[in-house]
Design an enzyme around this catalytic site. Sequence first.
Site, PDB file in Angstrom:
ATOM      1  N   SER A 234      59.498  50.015  19.982  1.00 45.24           N
ATOM      2  CA  SER A 234      58.388  49.236  20.308  1.00 45.24           C
ATOM      3  C   SER A 234      58.846  48.606  21.732  1.00 45.24           C
ATOM      4  CB  SER A 234      58.131  48.073  19.018  1.00 45.24           C
ATOM      5  OG  SER A 234      57.707  48.705  18.070  1.00 45.24           O
TER       6      SER A 234
ATOM      7  N   LYS B 168      37.475  29.463  17.696  1.00 39.48           N
ATOM      8  CA  LYS B 168      38.508  28.692  18.259  1.00 39.48           C
ATOM      9  C   LYS B 168      39.440  28.367  16.935  1.00 39.48           C
ATOM     10  CE  LYS B 168      40.630  25.953  20.755  1.00 39.48           C
ATOM     11  NZ  LYS B 168      41.604  26.336  21.827  1.00 39.48           N
TER      12      LYS B 168
END
Length: 309
Positions: free
Chosen positions: A124, A176
């Site tokens: 990764s 949000k």
Amino acid sequence: MSLDIDALLERRRLSRKVFWWRLVAVIAVLALGLGLFYRLDPGNLFERNRAHVARIEINGVIAQNAYWAEQLEKVAKNGNAQALIVQINSPGGSTYGGEALYASLRQVAATKPVVAVIGTLGASAGYMAAIAADHVVARETSLTGSIGVLFQSAEFSKLLEKIGVGAESIASGAMKDEPSPIKPMSPAGREQMRRMVMETHEWFVDLVAARRKLDRAEVARLADGRVYSGRSAFNLKLIDALGAEPEARQWLARTHGIPLGLPVREVSSEPPVSMMAELLGGTAHALFGKTLLTERLRLDGLVSVWHPD
């Protein structure tokens, strides 16, 4: 007269004893000073002013790390550092941390050759760091690849309901408070997270394709998150050679004329700590240990890490 002679001899004996104790104290202070110098500036005493190969170790979870950036900038500007070897043993980390490390390594590569040596694991974000090098080496049984991006979130609304705890959220916009630990993710929120993950994934794929000079469609096929053994990675051209640091040094000698006998200078990858902090840290490690889970608590945002659980 005899008493005077005896007293004189006794004073001389005591003076000699004091002299030796003082000498031992001076040697101890000098040894302590040299020890602290080596701890705070390892390798510099003899290597600072002569040609050498720099080596830095990237171990554990990769996160935002200003110290790495500072150390690598010094290597880039050090005219005595003829090359850089990057020893990697990492499952990955945050995408930002991997990108920042990649950028710092490319800064070094602009001034001198850089070789990455993958140890047990370079996956990764660890693989992202490796491909910043001009040449990537790994053992046949090393694990690498795991090209991909991950976002995880926990949601506890059912648990809160069971224990009689209510939770509310007031947000300025529909996205949000997405995702939120106190309510299930909405379809729109899930789609937004998916788009963000895929956008970063596409960037990672583009990076691998460009650095490894591979067809992008082929990289996209390989980038399903799986890890590859060093042998498989070599056959797939995700790395350049099988081996370890000796093979890295041979490549430097063969392609850049850097002598095999040139000394290696270690570049500190961890900031120096005081003796008291080290003592306390060692005690905490002995009591509680250091696990991948504790490291992941420091990771914010998207992560590029193999086996995050």
